[in-house]
Design an enzyme around this catalytic site. Structure first.
Site, PDB file in Angstrom:
ATOM      1  N   LYS A  13       1.160   4.277  -2.789  1.00  0.00           N
ATOM      2  CA  LYS A  13       0.852   5.660  -2.421  1.00  0.00           C
ATOM      3  C   LYS A  13       2.083   6.564  -2.591  1.00  0.00           C
ATOM      4  O   LYS A  13       1.967   7.748  -2.908  1.00  0.00           O
ATOM      5  CB  LYS A  13       0.317   5.719  -0.988  1.00  0.00           C
ATOM      6  CG  LYS A  13      -1.047   5.033  -0.828  1.00  0.00           C
ATOM      7  CD  LYS A  13      -2.096   5.686  -1.692  1.00  0.00           C
ATOM      8  CE  LYS A  13      -3.470   5.084  -1.539  1.00  0.00           C
ATOM      9  NZ  LYS A  13      -4.493   5.746  -2.359  1.00  0.00           N
ATOM     10  N   TYR A  44       0.847  -1.205   0.000  1.00  0.00           N
ATOM     11  CA  TYR A  44       0.000   0.000   0.000  1.00  0.00           C
ATOM     12  C   TYR A  44       0.878   1.249   0.000  1.00  0.00           C
ATOM     13  O   TYR A  44       0.670   2.169  -0.793  1.00  0.00           O
ATOM     14  CB  TYR A  44      -0.913  -0.041   1.231  1.00  0.00           C
ATOM     15  CG  TYR A  44      -1.869   1.133   1.341  1.00  0.00           C
ATOM     16  CD1 TYR A  44      -3.019   1.186   0.563  1.00  0.00           C
ATOM     17  CD2 TYR A  44      -1.635   2.171   2.246  1.00  0.00           C
ATOM     18  CE1 TYR A  44      -3.909   2.261   0.670  1.00  0.00           C
ATOM     19  CE2 TYR A  44      -2.512   3.236   2.363  1.00  0.00           C
ATOM     20  CZ  TYR A  44      -3.660   3.276   1.581  1.00  0.00           C
ATOM     21  OH  TYR A  44      -4.532   4.325   1.685  1.00  0.00           O
TER      22      TYR A  44
HETATM   23  N1  NAD Z   1      -9.633   5.465   4.970  1.00  0.00           N
HETATM   24  C1  NAD Z   1      -8.382   5.754   5.274  1.00  0.00           C
HETATM   25  O1  NAD Z   1      -7.936   5.572   6.417  1.00  0.00           O
HETATM   26  C2  NAD Z   1      -7.475   6.346   4.223  1.00  0.00           C
HETATM   27  C3  NAD Z   1      -6.265   6.940   4.665  1.00  0.00           C
HETATM   28  C4  NAD Z   1      -5.399   7.475   3.720  1.00  0.00           C
HETATM   29  C5  NAD Z   1      -5.716   7.430   2.371  1.00  0.00           C
HETATM   30  N2  NAD Z   1      -6.892   6.844   1.982  1.00  0.00           N
HETATM   31  C6  NAD Z   1      -7.154   6.788   0.538  1.00  0.00           C
HETATM   32  O2  NAD Z   1      -8.314   7.537   0.245  1.00  0.00           O
HETATM   33  C7  NAD Z   1      -8.986   6.947  -0.869  1.00  0.00           C
HETATM   34  C8  NAD Z   1     -10.440   6.694  -0.503  1.00  0.00           C
HETATM   35  O3  NAD Z   1     -10.466   5.813   0.606  1.00  0.00           O
HETATM   36  P1  NAD Z   1     -11.805   5.508   1.429  1.00  0.00           P
HETATM   37  O4  NAD Z   1     -11.398   5.427   2.838  1.00  0.00           O
HETATM   38  O5  NAD Z   1     -12.877   6.420   1.014  1.00  0.00           O
HETATM   39  O6  NAD Z   1     -12.104   4.015   0.895  1.00  0.00           O
HETATM   40  P2  NAD Z   1     -13.489   3.265   0.681  1.00  0.00           P
HETATM   41  O7  NAD Z   1     -13.152   1.816   0.729  1.00  0.00           O
HETATM   42  O8  NAD Z   1     -14.535   3.779   1.606  1.00  0.00           O
HETATM   43  O9  NAD Z   1     -13.899   3.671  -0.823  1.00  0.00           O
HETATM   44  C9  NAD Z   1     -13.153   3.248  -1.931  1.00  0.00           C
HETATM   45  C10 NAD Z   1     -14.051   3.284  -3.157  1.00  0.00           C
HETATM   46  O10 NAD Z   1     -13.238   2.920  -4.299  1.00  0.00           O
HETATM   47  C11 NAD Z   1     -14.022   2.071  -5.118  1.00  0.00           C
HETATM   48  N3  NAD Z   1     -13.138   1.267  -5.963  1.00  0.00           N
HETATM   49  C12 NAD Z   1     -12.320   0.247  -5.590  1.00  0.00           C
HETATM   50  N4  NAD Z   1     -11.702  -0.270  -6.682  1.00  0.00           N
HETATM   51  C13 NAD Z   1     -12.130   0.442  -7.752  1.00  0.00           C
HETATM   52  C14 NAD Z   1     -11.869   0.390  -9.146  1.00  0.00           C
HETATM   53  N5  NAD Z   1     -11.019  -0.528  -9.678  1.00  0.00           N
HETATM   54  N6  NAD Z   1     -12.466   1.289  -9.967  1.00  0.00           N
HETATM   55  C15 NAD Z   1     -13.341   2.200  -9.449  1.00  0.00           C
HETATM   56  N7  NAD Z   1     -13.661   2.287  -8.142  1.00  0.00           N
HETATM   57  C16 NAD Z   1     -13.051   1.414  -7.303  1.00  0.00           C
HETATM   58  C17 NAD Z   1     -14.837   1.235  -4.144  1.00  0.00           C
HETATM   59  O11 NAD Z   1     -15.959   0.626  -4.784  1.00  0.00           O
HETATM   60  C18 NAD Z   1     -15.216   2.286  -3.104  1.00  0.00           C
HETATM   61  O12 NAD Z   1     -16.427   2.924  -3.469  1.00  0.00           O
HETATM   62  C19 NAD Z   1      -8.204   5.689  -1.217  1.00  0.00           C
HETATM   63  O13 NAD Z   1      -7.335   5.973  -2.292  1.00  0.00           O
HETATM   64  C20 NAD Z   1      -7.442   5.394   0.041  1.00  0.00           C
HETATM   65  O14 NAD Z   1      -6.256   4.665  -0.210  1.00  0.00           O
HETATM   66  C21 NAD Z   1      -7.766   6.319   2.871  1.00  0.00           C
END
Ligand code: NAD
Length: 262
Positions: free
Chosen positions: A157, A153
């Site tokens: 990133k 991951y």
């Molecule tokens: N939640 C955290 O703690 C966190 C922290 C840092 C960064 N992030 C990053 O923020 C972003 C959003 O995270 P989140 O927490 O909202 O996650 P989440 O799991 O709530 O949402 C992710 C969304 O991406 C969609 N998705 C997955 N694979 C896909 C694909 N191939 N094509 C299109 N859509 C796809 C899923 O269906 C889902 O709706 C991500 O890139 C994640 O890595 C999250």
């Protein structure tokens, strides 16, 4: 109100968590939003929370033809594309030595190749619409510093961090009037953390434990990140490109502790 009035956005991962909150926030501030996700049912639900101003669109970020279709549809419908938020992402944790190659490849495809395709086709759409624009890529705190149990991951990133800077410079060099920035959240209380909550036994236990790592004493909620994305989407950030915007409650700022006595 109206901070992105009249602009048009494609938000990947818009069906859940940070993406959903971003779609709601951009729409509230006057943008039309394409909620682009592989999860059609959740994208429809997310659209219903917004009503006018949002359209669900089936998009797998790893498939170039889906990106071509999304941008074509956007230009047909709205005649412009101003904002692309590359938010779709997946996280896999575990022992590095047990890394499953197909899981690794899938994570690279979604988290890194998907963002690259979003930048590539976002630029083409913004050029066709002739409006300039802003691309926002979701990296992570894990795109700036490493972590032993989410090696893959962090690798994806970290890739997004430098992809963003390079795309920003490409756009500047070609005088495209397109900015590109990355956002780096700490833990965000979204659906992505559901499997981790299970490991902790309850969501409350997980949130309490994670909060101890964050200097301001809490983890983020999706709206915290959507607020940063709104700023980068709007003309308020016109001088900002190639920048990592860290939204982490101070976690990356340094070590907490007492250095002037007990
Ligand atoms: N939640 C955290 O703690 C966190 C922290 C840092 C960064 N992030 C990053 O923020 C972003 C959003 O995270 P989140 O927490 O909202 O996650 P989440 O799991 O709530 O949402 C992710 C969304 O991406 C969609 N998705 C997955 N694979 C896909 C694909 N191939 N094509 C299109 N859509 C796809 C899923 O269906 C889902 O709706 C991500 O890139 C994640 O890595 C999250």
């Amino acid at each position: 109100m109206g901070r992105v009035e009249g602009k048009v956005a494609i938000v990947t991962g818009g069906a859940s968590g940070i993406g959903r909150s971003t779609c709601q926030t951009l729409a509230r501030e006057g943008a039309s939003v394409m909620i682009a996700d592989i999860d059609d049912a959740a994208a429809n639900k997310s659209t219903n929370t917004i009503g006018d101003g949002a359209i669900p669109f089936h998009l797998d970020v790893t498939k170039e033809e889906h990106w071509q279709q999304a941008v074509t549809y956007c230009l047909d419908q709205f005649k412009r594309l101003d904002i692309v938020v590359n938010c779709a992402g997946i996280g896999v944790s575990g022992d590095f030595e047990e890394t499953d190659l197909s899981e690794w490849n899938n994570m690279i495809a979604v988290n890194l190749t998907g963002v690259m395709l979003g930048c590539k086709h976002g630029i083409k759409g913004m050029k066709a619409g002739n409006t300039g624009g802003s691309i926002i890529n979701l990296s992570s705190l894990g795109g700036l510093i490493g972590a032993p149990d989410v090696v893959g991951y962090c690798a994806t990133k970290g890739g997004v961090t430098l992809l963003t800077k390079s795309v920003a410079l490409y756009c500047a060099q070609h005088k495209l009037n397109i900015r590109c920035n990355s956002v780096h959240p700490t833990y965000v209380d979204s659906e992505m953390l559901d499997p981790i909550a299970e490991m902790f036994g309850s969501r409350e236990a997980m949130i309490t434990a994670m909060a101890t790592e964050v200097p301001i004493g809490r983890i983020a909620i999706p709206q915290d990140i959507a607020n940063a994305i709104l700023f980068l989407s709007s003309d308020e950030s016109a001088m900002i490109t190639g920048s990592p915007l860290i939204v982490d409650g101070g976690q990356a700022a340094g070590v907490m502790g007492k250095h002037s006595g007990p």
